[in-house]
Design a protein around this motif. Sequence first.
Motif, PDB file in Angstrom:
ATOM      1  N   GLU A 154     -39.869  20.987 -60.101  1.00 37.71           N
ATOM      2  CA  GLU A 154     -40.038  19.101 -60.562  1.00 37.71           C
ATOM      3  C   GLU A 154     -39.331  18.923 -61.553  1.00 37.71           C
ATOM      4  O   GLU A 154     -38.751  17.895 -61.538  1.00 37.71           O
ATOM      5  N   ALA A 155     -41.029  19.308 -62.644  1.00 36.49           N
ATOM      6  CA  ALA A 155     -40.836  18.813 -64.221  1.00 36.49           C
ATOM      7  C   ALA A 155     -39.037  19.241 -64.445  1.00 36.49           C
ATOM      8  O   ALA A 155     -38.720  18.420 -65.049  1.00 36.49           O
ATOM      9  N   ALA A 156     -37.891  20.154 -64.437  1.00 34.71           N
ATOM     10  CA  ALA A 156     -36.945  20.657 -64.791  1.00 34.71           C
ATOM     11  C   ALA A 156     -35.780  19.795 -64.308  1.00 34.71           C
ATOM     12  O   ALA A 156     -35.334  18.877 -64.758  1.00 34.71           O
ATOM     13  N   ALA A 157     -36.526  18.859 -62.722  1.00 33.15           N
ATOM     14  CA  ALA A 157     -35.026  17.788 -62.112  1.00 33.15           C
ATOM     15  C   ALA A 157     -35.436  17.195 -62.613  1.00 33.15           C
ATOM     16  O   ALA A 157     -34.457  16.436 -63.029  1.00 33.15           O
ATOM     17  N   PRO A 183     -34.208  14.769 -68.762  1.00 27.75           N
ATOM     18  CA  PRO A 183     -33.057  14.730 -68.856  1.00 27.75           C
ATOM     19  C   PRO A 183     -32.432  15.927 -69.676  1.00 27.75           C
ATOM     20  O   PRO A 183     -32.111  16.852 -69.706  1.00 27.75           O
ATOM     21  N   ALA A 184     -30.909  15.642 -68.979  1.00 32.00           N
ATOM     22  CA  ALA A 184     -29.702  17.067 -68.876  1.00 32.00           C
ATOM     23  C   ALA A 184     -29.159  16.867 -70.725  1.00 32.00           C
ATOM     24  O   ALA A 184     -29.363  16.134 -70.762  1.00 32.00           O
ATOM     25  N   TYR A 207     -26.836  17.530 -73.187  1.00 33.11           N
ATOM     26  CA  TYR A 207     -25.236  17.713 -72.960  1.00 33.11           C
ATOM     27  C   TYR A 207     -24.710  18.141 -74.367  1.00 33.11           C
ATOM     28  O   TYR A 207     -24.211  17.905 -75.018  1.00 33.11           O
ATOM     29  N   SER A 208     -25.505  18.289 -74.913  1.00 33.70           N
ATOM     30  CA  SER A 208     -25.563  18.986 -76.812  1.00 33.70           C
ATOM     31  C   SER A 208     -24.215  20.052 -76.453  1.00 33.70           C
ATOM     32  O   SER A 208     -23.418  20.340 -77.556  1.00 33.70           O
ATOM     33  N   GLY A 209     -24.123  20.699 -75.615  1.00 30.93           N
ATOM     34  CA  GLY A 209     -23.091  21.680 -75.669  1.00 30.93           C
ATOM     35  C   GLY A 209     -21.873  21.400 -75.564  1.00 30.93           C
ATOM     36  O   GLY A 209     -21.224  23.207 -74.643  1.00 30.93           O
ATOM     37  N   LEU A 210     -21.335  20.802 -75.276  1.00 29.50           N
ATOM     38  CA  LEU A 210     -20.423  19.889 -74.150  1.00 29.50           C
ATOM     39  C   LEU A 210     -19.077  20.245 -75.091  1.00 29.50           C
ATOM     40  O   LEU A 210     -19.378  19.893 -76.479  1.00 29.50           O
ATOM     41  N   ALA A 211     -18.325  21.107 -74.866  1.00 34.05           N
ATOM     42  CA  ALA A 211     -17.241  21.524 -75.788  1.00 34.05           C
ATOM     43  C   ALA A 211     -15.833  20.361 -75.457  1.00 34.05           C
ATOM     44  O   ALA A 211     -15.401  19.775 -74.370  1.00 34.05           O
ATOM     45  N   LEU A 212     -15.081  19.664 -76.626  1.00 34.72           N
ATOM     46  CA  LEU A 212     -14.003  19.411 -76.832  1.00 34.72           C
ATOM     47  C   LEU A 212     -12.853  19.562 -77.293  1.00 34.72           C
ATOM     48  O   LEU A 212     -12.698  21.053 -78.186  1.00 34.72           O
ATOM     49  N   PRO A 213     -11.783  19.105 -77.055  1.00 33.90           N
ATOM     50  CA  PRO A 213     -10.236  20.287 -77.383  1.00 33.90           C
ATOM     51  C   PRO A 213      -9.839  19.730 -78.585  1.00 33.90           C
ATOM     52  O   PRO A 213     -10.903  18.490 -79.272  1.00 33.90           O
ATOM     53  N   GLU A 214      -9.347  20.218 -79.467  1.00 33.00           N
ATOM     54  CA  GLU A 214      -9.207  20.302 -80.992  1.00 33.00           C
ATOM     55  C   GLU A 214      -8.499  18.865 -80.720  1.00 33.00           C
ATOM     56  O   GLU A 214      -7.436  18.156 -79.995  1.00 33.00           O
ATOM     57  N   GLU A 253     -25.625  11.082 -67.665  1.00 32.37           N
ATOM     58  CA  GLU A 253     -27.245  10.411 -67.501  1.00 32.37           C
ATOM     59  C   GLU A 253     -27.202   9.872 -66.877  1.00 32.37           C
ATOM     60  O   GLU A 253     -28.310  10.389 -65.725  1.00 32.37           O
ATOM     61  N   GLY A 254     -27.143   8.605 -66.363  1.00 31.14           N
ATOM     62  CA  GLY A 254     -27.015   7.795 -65.369  1.00 31.14           C
ATOM     63  C   GLY A 254     -26.629   8.370 -63.780  1.00 31.14           C
ATOM     64  O   GLY A 254     -27.697   7.977 -62.706  1.00 31.14           O
ATOM     65  N   GLU A 255     -25.541   8.911 -63.905  1.00 28.94           N
ATOM     66  CA  GLU A 255     -25.778   9.876 -62.212  1.00 28.94           C
ATOM     67  C   GLU A 255     -26.032  11.041 -62.617  1.00 28.94           C
ATOM     68  O   GLU A 255     -26.255  11.898 -60.881  1.00 28.94           O
ATOM     69  N   LYS A 256     -26.954  11.817 -63.534  1.00 22.55           N
ATOM     70  CA  LYS A 256     -27.926  13.297 -63.166  1.00 22.55           C
ATOM     71  C   LYS A 256     -26.473  13.931 -63.173  1.00 22.55           C
ATOM     72  O   LYS A 256     -26.949  15.194 -62.117  1.00 22.55           O
ATOM     73  N   ILE A 257     -25.595  14.107 -63.254  1.00 21.32           N
ATOM     74  CA  ILE A 257     -24.708  15.156 -63.338  1.00 21.32           C
ATOM     75  C   ILE A 257     -25.061  16.664 -64.398  1.00 21.32           C
ATOM     76  O   ILE A 257     -25.290  15.802 -65.628  1.00 21.32           O
ATOM     77  N   ALA A 258     -25.028  17.735 -63.853  1.00 21.51           N
ATOM     78  CA  ALA A 258     -25.366  18.609 -63.960  1.00 21.51           C
ATOM     79  C   ALA A 258     -23.962  18.584 -65.400  1.00 21.51           C
ATOM     80  O   ALA A 258     -22.785  18.481 -65.299  1.00 21.51           O
TER      81      ALA A 258
END
Length: 204
Positions: free
Chosen positions: A46-49, A52-53, A55-62, A79-84
Amino acid sequence: MADTIDTNTLPASTPAPEAGPGTHTAAVREDEARQAPAPMDAAVDEAAAAAPADYSGLALPEGYRVDDPVFGEAIKLFEGEKIAPDTAQRLIDFTIERDKQIARAVNEHATTSWTKQTAEWRTTSEKEFSPEALGNARTALARVFDRQTIATLESLGFTNHPGLIRGMVKVANAIRDDSFVGGNAGRGGGAMDPKSLYPNSQHN
């Protein structure tokens, strides 16, 4: 002789036995079990859920920047939609690929339209001007612009534009009309005689 049971003497119904101390204790234990705190594993989940997620590892193309305002707005949406994070990455990849496809389609359409336009300019110019006029226009173009500018105009198809050709024809005519014809003035070492400039003048 064995005794017999007279059923007529038995009571109509036998009352249920009263709950003893053991029965009461079992009910209390069941109620306490329902109210007992959840196991440690469930609390951790429950605490993990609720956390906040990341997102620092999200990759962007060159060519795309993390500090771009559009990317920041996307993070707020995630963040607002709590998307994984893994789902967010798939959404980013899909959106960027879709934008590239749209850009390619727009560029192809623009290129096709421009090619058609320059072809129409050339057809119109060939009908409006004679080969001699077109040649004069090209000569004037070389007199007015440097090679790099002419190469740029040709790459864009502007050298086929009737308006540009019409203007260069006027320039060619102006250059031809204003051509300087050298005379014999200035010969010798003395001062120039003004009469030599106006040989047909009646005032000489």
